[in-house]
Design a protein around this motif. Structure first.
Motif, PDB file in Angstrom:
ATOM      1  N   ASP A 168      -2.150   4.811   8.728  1.00 39.57           N
ATOM      2  CA  ASP A 168      -3.080   3.996   9.521  1.00 39.57           C
ATOM      3  C   ASP A 168      -4.190   3.403   8.659  1.00 39.57           C
ATOM      4  O   ASP A 168      -4.499   2.204   8.744  1.00 39.57           O
ATOM      5  CB  ASP A 168      -3.702   4.842  10.634  1.00 39.57           C
ATOM      6  CG  ASP A 168      -2.734   5.092  11.780  1.00 39.57           C
ATOM      7  OD1 ASP A 168      -1.642   4.489  11.782  1.00 39.57           O
ATOM      8  OD2 ASP A 168      -3.063   5.910  12.663  1.00 39.57           O
ATOM      9  N   ILE A 169      -4.817   4.237   7.821  1.00 43.55           N
ATOM     10  CA  ILE A 169      -5.950   3.734   7.039  1.00 43.55           C
ATOM     11  C   ILE A 169      -5.480   2.936   5.822  1.00 43.55           C
ATOM     12  O   ILE A 169      -6.252   2.138   5.275  1.00 43.55           O
ATOM     13  CB  ILE A 169      -6.887   4.881   6.616  1.00 43.55           C
ATOM     14  CG1 ILE A 169      -6.137   5.959   5.840  1.00 43.55           C
ATOM     15  CG2 ILE A 169      -7.572   5.484   7.831  1.00 43.55           C
ATOM     16  CD1 ILE A 169      -7.040   7.094   5.373  1.00 43.55           C
ATOM     17  N   ALA A 170      -4.234   3.129   5.406  1.00 40.98           N
ATOM     18  CA  ALA A 170      -3.698   2.293   4.325  1.00 40.98           C
ATOM     19  C   ALA A 170      -3.494   0.869   4.824  1.00 40.98           C
ATOM     20  O   ALA A 170      -3.774  -0.099   4.109  1.00 40.98           O
ATOM     21  CB  ALA A 170      -2.385   2.861   3.805  1.00 40.98           C
ATOM     22  N   GLN A 228       4.845   7.137   0.995  1.00 42.24           N
ATOM     23  CA  GLN A 228       5.528   6.050   1.690  1.00 42.24           C
ATOM     24  C   GLN A 228       4.964   4.712   1.227  1.00 42.24           C
ATOM     25  O   GLN A 228       3.746   4.491   1.246  1.00 42.24           O
ATOM     26  CB  GLN A 228       5.356   6.211   3.197  1.00 42.24           C
ATOM     27  CG  GLN A 228       6.271   5.342   4.029  1.00 42.24           C
ATOM     28  CD  GLN A 228       6.309   5.827   5.473  1.00 42.24           C
ATOM     29  OE1 GLN A 228       5.307   5.788   6.170  1.00 42.24           O
ATOM     30  NE2 GLN A 228       7.471   6.271   5.924  1.00 42.24           N
ATOM     31  N   LEU A 229       5.854   3.814   0.796  1.00 38.93           N
ATOM     32  CA  LEU A 229       5.466   2.465   0.376  1.00 38.93           C
ATOM     33  C   LEU A 229       5.467   1.557   1.604  1.00 38.93           C
ATOM     34  O   LEU A 229       6.442   1.520   2.358  1.00 38.93           O
ATOM     35  CB  LEU A 229       6.436   1.942  -0.675  1.00 38.93           C
ATOM     36  CG  LEU A 229       6.147   0.549  -1.244  1.00 38.93           C
ATOM     37  CD1 LEU A 229       4.818   0.530  -1.997  1.00 38.93           C
ATOM     38  CD2 LEU A 229       7.290   0.099  -2.153  1.00 38.93           C
ATOM     39  N   LEU A 230       4.368   0.829   1.800  1.00 38.50           N
ATOM     40  CA  LEU A 230       4.179   0.012   2.995  1.00 38.50           C
ATOM     41  C   LEU A 230       3.986  -1.457   2.625  1.00 38.50           C
ATOM     42  O   LEU A 230       3.370  -1.784   1.605  1.00 38.50           O
ATOM     43  CB  LEU A 230       2.947   0.499   3.776  1.00 38.50           C
ATOM     44  CG  LEU A 230       2.891   1.988   4.126  1.00 38.50           C
ATOM     45  CD1 LEU A 230       1.520   2.350   4.673  1.00 38.50           C
ATOM     46  CD2 LEU A 230       3.983   2.335   5.135  1.00 38.50           C
ATOM     47  N   ASP A 231       4.489  -2.330   3.475  1.00 38.35           N
ATOM     48  CA  ASP A 231       4.287  -3.769   3.352  1.00 38.35           C
ATOM     49  C   ASP A 231       3.033  -4.131   4.139  1.00 38.35           C
ATOM     50  O   ASP A 231       2.997  -3.975   5.366  1.00 38.35           O
ATOM     51  CB  ASP A 231       5.504  -4.512   3.899  1.00 38.35           C
ATOM     52  CG  ASP A 231       5.406  -6.031   3.721  1.00 38.35           C
ATOM     53  OD1 ASP A 231       4.286  -6.536   3.501  1.00 38.35           O
ATOM     54  OD2 ASP A 231       6.451  -6.707   3.806  1.00 38.35           O
ATOM     55  N   ALA A 246       0.860  -1.180   0.000  1.00 36.80           N
ATOM     56  CA  ALA A 246       0.000   0.000   0.000  1.00 36.80           C
ATOM     57  C   ALA A 246       0.897   1.230   0.000  1.00 36.80           C
ATOM     58  O   ALA A 246       2.087   1.153   0.345  1.00 36.80           O
ATOM     59  CB  ALA A 246      -0.927   0.006   1.213  1.00 36.80           C
ATOM     60  N   ILE A 247       0.326   2.348  -0.380  1.00 40.29           N
ATOM     61  CA  ILE A 247       1.069   3.612  -0.367  1.00 40.29           C
ATOM     62  C   ILE A 247       0.255   4.639   0.407  1.00 40.29           C
ATOM     63  O   ILE A 247      -0.948   4.809   0.173  1.00 40.29           O
ATOM     64  CB  ILE A 247       1.354   4.116  -1.795  1.00 40.29           C
ATOM     65  CG1 ILE A 247       2.391   3.220  -2.467  1.00 40.29           C
ATOM     66  CG2 ILE A 247       1.837   5.563  -1.781  1.00 40.29           C
ATOM     67  CD1 ILE A 247       2.710   3.621  -3.898  1.00 40.29           C
ATOM     68  N   ALA A 248       0.913   5.310   1.356  1.00 38.68           N
ATOM     69  CA  ALA A 248       0.311   6.412   2.110  1.00 38.68           C
ATOM     70  C   ALA A 248       0.890   7.714   1.574  1.00 38.68           C
ATOM     71  O   ALA A 248       2.097   7.830   1.373  1.00 38.68           O
ATOM     72  CB  ALA A 248       0.605   6.267   3.602  1.00 38.68           C
ATOM     73  N   VAL A 249       0.013   8.703   1.342  1.00 39.38           N
ATOM     74  CA  VAL A 249       0.432   9.974   0.751  1.00 39.38           C
ATOM     75  C   VAL A 249      -0.111  11.134   1.577  1.00 39.38           C
ATOM     76  O   VAL A 249      -1.296  11.156   1.935  1.00 39.38           O
ATOM     77  CB  VAL A 249      -0.063  10.104  -0.704  1.00 39.38           C
ATOM     78  CG1 VAL A 249       0.301  11.475  -1.277  1.00 39.38           C
ATOM     79  CG2 VAL A 249       0.524   9.004  -1.579  1.00 39.38           C
ATOM     80  N   ASP A 250       0.760  12.077   1.870  1.00 35.74           N
ATOM     81  CA  ASP A 250       0.370  13.336   2.496  1.00 35.74           C
ATOM     82  C   ASP A 250       0.546  14.434   1.447  1.00 35.74           C
ATOM     83  O   ASP A 250       1.671  14.717   1.023  1.00 35.74           O
ATOM     84  CB  ASP A 250       1.242  13.622   3.728  1.00 35.74           C
ATOM     85  CG  ASP A 250       1.104  15.060   4.217  1.00 35.74           C
ATOM     86  OD1 ASP A 250       0.004  15.624   4.091  1.00 35.74           O
ATOM     87  OD2 ASP A 250       2.106  15.619   4.725  1.00 35.74           O
ATOM     88  N   ARG A 288      -3.756  -0.694  -2.318  1.00 36.10           N
ATOM     89  CA  ARG A 288      -4.520   0.497  -1.977  1.00 36.10           C
ATOM     90  C   ARG A 288      -3.602   1.703  -1.840  1.00 36.10           C
ATOM     91  O   ARG A 288      -2.407   1.574  -1.566  1.00 36.10           O
ATOM     92  CB  ARG A 288      -5.348   0.277  -0.708  1.00 36.10           C
ATOM     93  CG  ARG A 288      -4.583   0.075   0.565  1.00 36.10           C
ATOM     94  CD  ARG A 288      -5.528  -0.198   1.729  1.00 36.10           C
ATOM     95  NE  ARG A 288      -6.169  -1.493   1.604  1.00 36.10           N
ATOM     96  CZ  ARG A 288      -5.807  -2.566   2.312  1.00 36.10           C
ATOM     97  NH1 ARG A 288      -4.822  -2.488   3.200  1.00 36.10           N
ATOM     98  NH2 ARG A 288      -6.419  -3.709   2.150  1.00 36.10           N
ATOM     99  N   LEU A 289      -4.215   2.863  -2.022  1.00 32.52           N
ATOM    100  CA  LEU A 289      -3.533   4.147  -1.882  1.00 32.52           C
ATOM    101  C   LEU A 289      -4.378   5.012  -0.960  1.00 32.52           C
ATOM    102  O   LEU A 289      -5.577   5.186  -1.194  1.00 32.52           O
ATOM    103  CB  LEU A 289      -3.394   4.816  -3.259  1.00 32.52           C
ATOM    104  CG  LEU A 289      -2.834   6.238  -3.292  1.00 32.52           C
ATOM    105  CD1 LEU A 289      -1.322   6.219  -3.113  1.00 32.52           C
ATOM    106  CD2 LEU A 289      -3.188   6.925  -4.616  1.00 32.52           C
TER     107      LEU A 289
END
Length: 649
Positions: free
Chosen positions: A367-369, A17-20, A4-8, A79-80
């Protein structure tokens, strides 16, 4: 491996940020040096979108987010999630932003604009060009209080505390005050100086940036951010002698926290006198210095934050001594020295505890990612959260206080004059109160976990167009940000560097009047099937709001109106202010001089508002800049609860 990727999406840049999804760990992080939409602040971004087309702004922002996603190199994107203020998120998703530009319900009805319910939701990534992935958007509490402000309150611990404040020390300076079960919110539109922008040698928090100044027996040691964004020793600067010794890491610029540290150091050593730096500048290295012009830019931001804090306290009816804790969010809030922040006025003077909490917007996106189920809880919290929002653009109190802040930082007004003004609000000791403060640092970086790498990218998003002209290139040479170029018969603009509708020097400098900024279109525009922005009802007429309109006014009203239109995007029924901000900025140099003239005239006038017979800065009940504000309630030696909400247009 599912990822998943989290974006601000921030006003001054994008952080991804790329997340596992297996273990929840960050794999890698990417940040941009600028926001891709032309302009230096959120008002510029809104003005660009309204003037040049919301679909164009949407395409620019979406293209930049795609570039960040590509740089993160996901293998299997599930998801993003994105977080940010309502303007950025609406432009990213492709929603109308006109309900954010208007404040009054009457005005919304007259313009046939529907206020959108920006609750948290999930959309199909195919619509935005992320096939096979879902896109998660967290809720805004109100149209003025976005997902980033909700993240700031939730992730900092603010909601579990009492008699405390939280501030995101960034371009928009969102802030909140909690008194019992009541929450008072505002946004000071401090400008980009707190992010190191509009400072001659300024830069975002990145390797090579001066982030702090530490006193030593030999002078002030500059702290420079290393490759891991942690500070290391840099040059030694003796402010009294003006000698700088080249030691440690060589600085390449000054970030927002470094700006605060330089202002503090200059005040401590007496190098800053009023609104001037003795000698004109503080040298940090060859080609890297901090000048009087930079001090004034920083002062405007510091003053906006301090005026915002005081406005919320006056609204809530509490004194500075009642505030126990300040939660500091954002990159600047993480890296700045809280003691220095307090010393220059960015923390309430009676506050005994400061907690630095990092980039809460990216944390909420993360968190939501990792767990989309948290979105339901955020929507429930959003509906439960009772907030009282003060629109500083239409607040008599904020305008009054910021006039004095502006005068102190840019016109050399003595603090004694400011103290006398604060007596009217019962907080005359605000500028002098001080005391010890405990500092808690929740994280050493604004991004708590960067993963295996951190990459800083310059966005290449550009607009282009061509037209018949002689090719004299006066427009290219006149571009202050070097964002404009010409090749192969085509003009090209790097959107992240362009100042947008706030500048338009390219048009002004064209001797043939051939340059057409509105004709520029995004190169390699991303597709978004099934999406189309609504047209403006009644066409796109441009109401006149030139700077000459301010000249017939006198005293406090003229000054406050100039500040209101220049600094804050959320105008009370003033979409005209947004749509004609370019024309206001065309005469900015003249307006700035006019502002100084009006300010000095008002300071030395006993009449204040022309013909009123009242002293400078005073108000009668129901007198406001936009004609709808309710009067202040002042008590000498104390503060009564204050209702400063403006009426609808």
């Amino acid at each position: 491996m599912e990822q998943a990727i989290a974006v601000d999406i921030g006003t001054s840049g994008i952080r991804g940020q790329l997340l596992d999804l297996g273990d929840g760990q960050a794999i890698r992080t990417c940040i941009t040096s600028r926001n891709p939409i032309p302009g230096a602040n959120v008002m510029d971004h809104m003005s660009f979108a309204i003037d040049c087309g919301m679909d164009l702004a949407h395409g620019i922002l979406l293209s930049a987010v795609r570039d960040v996603v590509s740089k993160l190199r996901p293998e299997r994107l599930e998801r993003l999630s994105v977080c940010g203020n309502p303007i950025q998120l609406s432009l990213f998703e492709g929603l109308d932003i006109r309900d954010l530009a208007y404040a009054g319900d009457n005005k919304l009805r007259s313009e046939n604009v529907t206020r959108l319910d920006r609750k948290g939701h999930i959309i199909d990534g195919e619509r935005l060009g992320f096939p096979g992935a879902e896109v998660i958007v967290p809720p805004a509490v109100k149209h003025e209080i976005g997902a980033d402000a909700l993240a700031m309150m939730l992730k900092s611990g603010f909601l579990d505390d009492d008699m405390c404040m939280v501030t995101d020390y960034g371009t928009n300076a969102e802030m909140a005050l909690k008194v019992g079960d009541s929450i008072y919110t505002g946004s000071a539109a401090a400008g980009p100086a707190m992010e190191g922008q509009q400072i001659r040698c300024g830069m975002l928090a990145a390797p090579g940036a001066v982030s702090d100044m530490v006193r030593t027996p030999q002078g002030w040691r500059a702290k420079v951010l290393g490759g891991d964004l942690l500070p290391v020793d840099g040059p030694m600067v003796n402010l009294r002698s003006g000698i700088t010794r080249k030691e440690g890491a060589a600085p390449t610029g000054i970030t927002g926290t470094g700006v605060v540290a330089l202002v503090y150091a200059g005040l401590q050593d007496g190098l800053i006198e009023g609104s001037e730096i003795r000698g004109g500048s503080i040298s940090l290295a060859r080609g890297i210095d901090f000048r009087t012009e930079d001090l004034k830019e920083a002062g405007k931001a510091i003053g906006a934050i301090r005026a915002g804090h005081m406005t919320l306290m006056i609204r809530a009816g509490v004194s500075p001594e009642d505030i126990r804790t300040m939660y500091m969010a954002g990159a600047s809030g993480t890296y700045v020295d809280p003691v220095k922040s307090k010393g220059v006025g960015m923390i309430v003077p009676g506050c005994g505890r400061a907690v630095q909490v990092g980039n809460t917007s990216l944390e909420l996106a993360r968190d939501i990612a990792l767990d989309p189920g948290k979105l339901d809880g955020l929507n429930v919290l959003r509906d439960r959260l009772v907030t009282e929002h003060t629109m500083f653009a239409s607040s008599d109190v904020f305008s009054d206080l910021y006039v004095y802040e502006y005068g102190y930082w840019t016109e050399g007004m003595p603090l004694s004059r400011y103290r006398r003004a604060l007596e009217r609000y019962g907080i005359e000791s605000y500028l002098d109160a001080d005391g010890p403060m405990d500092v808690e640092k929740v994280c050493i970086r604004d991004i708590r976990d960067i993963g295996e790498s951190l990459e800083i990218m310059d966005l290449g998003t550009s607009m282009s167009a061509s037209w018949d002209c002689s090719g004299c290139l006066s427009c290219v040479r006149g571009c202050p940000e070097k964002a404009l170029s010409y090749a192969g018969g085509e003009f090209s603009v790097l959107t992240g560097r362009c100042l947008g509708t706030a500048c338009r020097r390219c048009e002004e400098g064209c001797p043939e009047h051939a340059f057409d900024y509105s004709a520029l279109r995004l190169r390699n525009r991303p597709s978004h099937p099934g999406f189309r922005f609504p047209a403006y009802p009644g066409g796109c007429s441009r109401p006149q709001m030139r700077s000459e309109a301010f000249f017939p006014l006198s005293g406090i009203k003229a000054i406050a109106m100039f500040i209101t239109f220049h600094f804050n995007p959320f105008q009370n029924d003033h979409i005209a202010g947004l749509r004609r901000k370019a024309e206001l900025r065309e005469s900015f140099g003249l307006c700035d001089k006019a502002f100084g003239m009006l300010f000095r005239a008002a300071l030395h006038s006993d009449r204040g508002v022309e013909g009123s017979g009242r002293p400078f800065g005073s108000r009668s009940r129901c007198e406001g800049i936009h004609g709808g504000g309710r009067g202040e309630s002042r008590v000498r030696g104390g503060v009564r609860p204050h209702d400063d909400r403006s009426g609808e247009a």
